[in-house]
Scaffold this active site. Sequence first.
Site, PDB file in Angstrom:
ATOM      1  N   TYR A  24       0.841  -1.206   0.000  1.00 54.23           N
ATOM      2  CA  TYR A  24       0.000   0.000   0.000  1.00 54.23           C
ATOM      3  C   TYR A  24       0.877   1.258   0.000  1.00 54.23           C
ATOM      4  CZ  TYR A  24      -2.896   3.774   1.773  1.00 54.23           C
ATOM      5  OH  TYR A  24      -3.506   5.000   1.929  1.00 54.23           O
ATOM      6  N   SER A 106      -2.480  13.894   7.534  1.00 58.40           N
ATOM      7  CA  SER A 106      -3.469  13.506   6.529  1.00 58.40           C
ATOM      8  C   SER A 106      -4.864  13.528   7.137  1.00 58.40           C
ATOM      9  CB  SER A 106      -3.159  12.084   6.044  1.00 58.40           C
ATOM     10  OG  SER A 106      -4.285  11.539   5.399  1.00 58.40           O
ATOM     11  N   GLN A 127      -4.092  18.394   6.417  1.00 60.53           N
ATOM     12  CA  GLN A 127      -4.411  18.194   4.998  1.00 60.53           C
ATOM     13  C   GLN A 127      -5.868  17.776   4.903  1.00 60.53           C
ATOM     14  OE1 GLN A 127      -4.704  14.613   3.702  1.00 60.53           O
ATOM     15  NE2 GLN A 127      -5.693  15.552   1.921  1.00 60.53           N
ATOM     16  N   TYR A 129      -9.177  16.642   2.260  1.00 60.36           N
ATOM     17  CA  TYR A 129      -9.834  16.342   0.986  1.00 60.36           C
ATOM     18  C   TYR A 129     -11.205  16.997   1.037  1.00 60.36           C
ATOM     19  CZ  TYR A 129      -6.411  12.615   0.168  1.00 60.36           C
ATOM     20  OH  TYR A 129      -5.255  11.914  -0.051  1.00 60.36           O
ATOM     21  N   THR A 155      -5.803  19.030  -0.700  1.00 58.01           N
ATOM     22  CA  THR A 155      -5.320  18.148  -1.777  1.00 58.01           C
ATOM     23  C   THR A 155      -6.400  18.048  -2.847  1.00 58.01           C
ATOM     24  OG1 THR A 155      -3.947  16.917  -0.242  1.00 58.01           O
ATOM     25  CG2 THR A 155      -4.515  15.810  -2.299  1.00 58.01           C
ATOM     26  N   ARG A 164      -5.178   0.787  -7.998  1.00 53.13           N
ATOM     27  CA  ARG A 164      -3.866   0.422  -7.435  1.00 53.13           C
ATOM     28  C   ARG A 164      -3.771  -1.092  -7.479  1.00 53.13           C
ATOM     29  NH1 ARG A 164      -3.716   4.581  -2.940  1.00 53.13           N
ATOM     30  NH2 ARG A 164      -3.976   6.514  -4.104  1.00 53.13           N
ATOM     31  N   HIS A 278       0.797  13.051  -6.347  1.00 43.96           N
ATOM     32  CA  HIS A 278       0.381  12.134  -5.276  1.00 43.96           C
ATOM     33  C   HIS A 278       1.340  10.942  -5.192  1.00 43.96           C
ATOM     34  CE1 HIS A 278      -3.329  12.147  -2.732  1.00 43.96           C
ATOM     35  NE2 HIS A 278      -2.909  10.942  -2.408  1.00 43.96           N
ATOM     36  N   ARG A 281       0.444   8.022  -7.519  1.00 45.44           N
ATOM     37  CA  ARG A 281      -0.668   7.173  -7.075  1.00 45.44           C
ATOM     38  C   ARG A 281      -1.992   7.556  -7.698  1.00 45.44           C
ATOM     39  NH1 ARG A 281       0.920   4.568  -2.239  1.00 45.44           N
ATOM     40  NH2 ARG A 281      -1.000   4.708  -1.059  1.00 45.44           N
TER      41      ARG A 281
HETATM   42  C1  FNR Z   1       0.059   9.453   0.193  1.00 47.37           C
HETATM   43  N1  FNR Z   1      -0.232  10.762  -0.214  1.00 47.37           N
HETATM   44  C2  FNR Z   1      -1.263  11.447   0.376  1.00 47.37           C
HETATM   45  N2  FNR Z   1      -1.498  12.749   0.027  1.00 47.37           N
HETATM   46  C3  FNR Z   1      -2.486  13.453   0.629  1.00 47.37           C
HETATM   47  O1  FNR Z   1      -2.655  14.620   0.301  1.00 47.37           O
HETATM   48  N3  FNR Z   1      -3.274  12.854   1.579  1.00 47.37           N
HETATM   49  C4  FNR Z   1      -3.108  11.560   1.966  1.00 47.37           C
HETATM   50  O2  FNR Z   1      -3.826  11.051   2.829  1.00 47.37           O
HETATM   51  C5  FNR Z   1      -2.077  10.807   1.328  1.00 47.37           C
HETATM   52  N4  FNR Z   1      -1.861   9.507   1.666  1.00 47.37           N
HETATM   53  C6  FNR Z   1      -0.779   8.823   1.143  1.00 47.37           C
HETATM   54  C7  FNR Z   1      -0.514   7.534   1.572  1.00 47.37           C
HETATM   55  C8  FNR Z   1       0.615   6.881   1.092  1.00 47.37           C
HETATM   56  C9  FNR Z   1       0.933   5.499   1.589  1.00 47.37           C
HETATM   57  C10 FNR Z   1       1.468   7.520   0.162  1.00 47.37           C
HETATM   58  C11 FNR Z   1       2.719   6.832  -0.349  1.00 47.37           C
HETATM   59  C12 FNR Z   1       1.175   8.782  -0.287  1.00 47.37           C
HETATM   60  C13 FNR Z   1       0.684  11.460  -1.143  1.00 47.37           C
HETATM   61  C14 FNR Z   1       1.827  12.118  -0.364  1.00 47.37           C
HETATM   62  O3  FNR Z   1       1.365  13.184   0.412  1.00 47.37           O
HETATM   63  C15 FNR Z   1       2.915  12.655  -1.296  1.00 47.37           C
HETATM   64  O4  FNR Z   1       2.343  13.472  -2.279  1.00 47.37           O
HETATM   65  C16 FNR Z   1       3.736  11.553  -1.973  1.00 47.37           C
HETATM   66  O5  FNR Z   1       3.935  10.477  -1.089  1.00 47.37           O
HETATM   67  C17 FNR Z   1       5.077  12.119  -2.428  1.00 47.37           C
HETATM   68  O6  FNR Z   1       5.819  11.160  -3.100  1.00 47.37           O
HETATM   69  P1  FNR Z   1       6.967  10.275  -2.397  1.00 47.37           P
HETATM   70  O7  FNR Z   1       7.783  11.174  -1.495  1.00 47.37           O
HETATM   71  O8  FNR Z   1       6.241   9.210  -1.613  1.00 47.37           O
HETATM   72  O9  FNR Z   1       7.706   9.723  -3.547  1.00 47.37           O
END
Ligand code: FNR
Length: 385
Positions: A24, A106, A127, A129, A155, A164, A278, A281
């Site tokens: 995940y 988050s 943060q 949504y 976000t 995913r 993201h 993702r």
């Molecule tokens: C996220 N990201 C994310 N972003 C956000 O705005 N709210 C969230 O709840 C989450 N949750 C989340 C869970 C997991 C497991 C990951 C890996 C990512 C995105 C996160 O804030 C961020 O944009 C990315 O993780 C940046 O990329 P790197 O540093 O993981 O490569």
Amino acid sequence: MTPASIDDFRELARRRLPRFLFEYIDGGSYAEETLRANGEDLQRLKLRQRVMRDVTDISLATTLLGQPVSMPVALAPIGLAGLYARRGEVQAARAAHMAGIPFILSSSACCGIEEVAGGSPVPPILQLYMIKDRPFMADLLARTAALGVETLVLTVDLIVHSPRRRDVRSSLTGQQGLAARLQRGLEIARHPAWAWDVGINGRPHTLGNFAPRMPEGAGLAQFTAWVGRNFDASITWSDLDWLRQHWRGRLAIKGILDAADARDACTAGAETIIVSNHGGRQLDGAPSAIAALPAVVTAVGSRADVLMDGGIRSGVDILRAIACGARGVLLGRGWAFALAAQGGAGVTRMLELMRHELAVAMALTGQRDVAGVTADVLAAGQPAG
Ligand code: FNR
């Protein structure tokens, strides 16, 4: 193994977590092209080595999201971090505070904003949504402001959930019959240290920010189902008027990849723009964050600060992002892996590694002040220079 890099923390996290949780965190959407591009495009950027420039005193201090920071880094919002280590968000918020950088909680965190604010000397940034249930949102914003939170990160790139594939294969999502439950149960049994730390002692496993909307005793599946149903795919820039009426503090918008969107975000009143896909993702096939960054910086000019995230795995990567115009970076998986591997102490160690690596990269490129770094540190002929 003594971890010497974020990749090492990733390996330790892989060993410690049940597979469905590791996948995940680690995974991206669809075929993960954008996830890979985030890292590969950063590594392609070559730096300009400079010598004989007296780099005895190096300053990494700057301001980020409206606050002074000891280095140009913040911890990105990461959902479900309370499943990676016991009350994980509280541990990470403390580590961020000790390192002198912001922690962004988050909205889909296990620990709610009250628990995290109570567990660390300074409240986190929240943060958000956009949720269809606006009375609930108004209430959450009021709870947040009452805790002394000054900045909100909205976000905007997750209005629908992207496929995913790893989560389906690991049985985290997809068909939830007996076989899926057995697969997950077996994984938990194979990871007794995690089961003790988080499975038993890390309860409740819920999404704390949404607790007021849920019936007493609701489990994580009910929480995530409610949140999933309530993502608001209808939002447009005009919804920011509503947000502005309920939030008087600073506003950052996260999930911008396009120059035109960046301009609209400034017009809508964002003080900070976070260039992000993201972490690979959401829209697979979208450009890497580092590739998207320079055009956004140009479009925004002096109207807002620009931060970026996606693929940052070393101090050299942080310098690369700043050279391409970012004021600073967010670390996502970097802290999630460190937390899963070694709890809050792991996040502290990982941040010390980043600090040291960034300082050395500055010295070797002849830079003394991180706030003064420009595209000049990139080797000639770089696309982002
Ligand atoms: C996220 N990201 C994310 N972003 C956000 O705005 N709210 C969230 O709840 C989450 N949750 C989340 C869970 C997991 C497991 C990951 C890996 C990512 C995105 C996160 O804030 C961020 O944009 C990315 O993780 C940046 O990329 P790197 O540093 O993981 O490569």
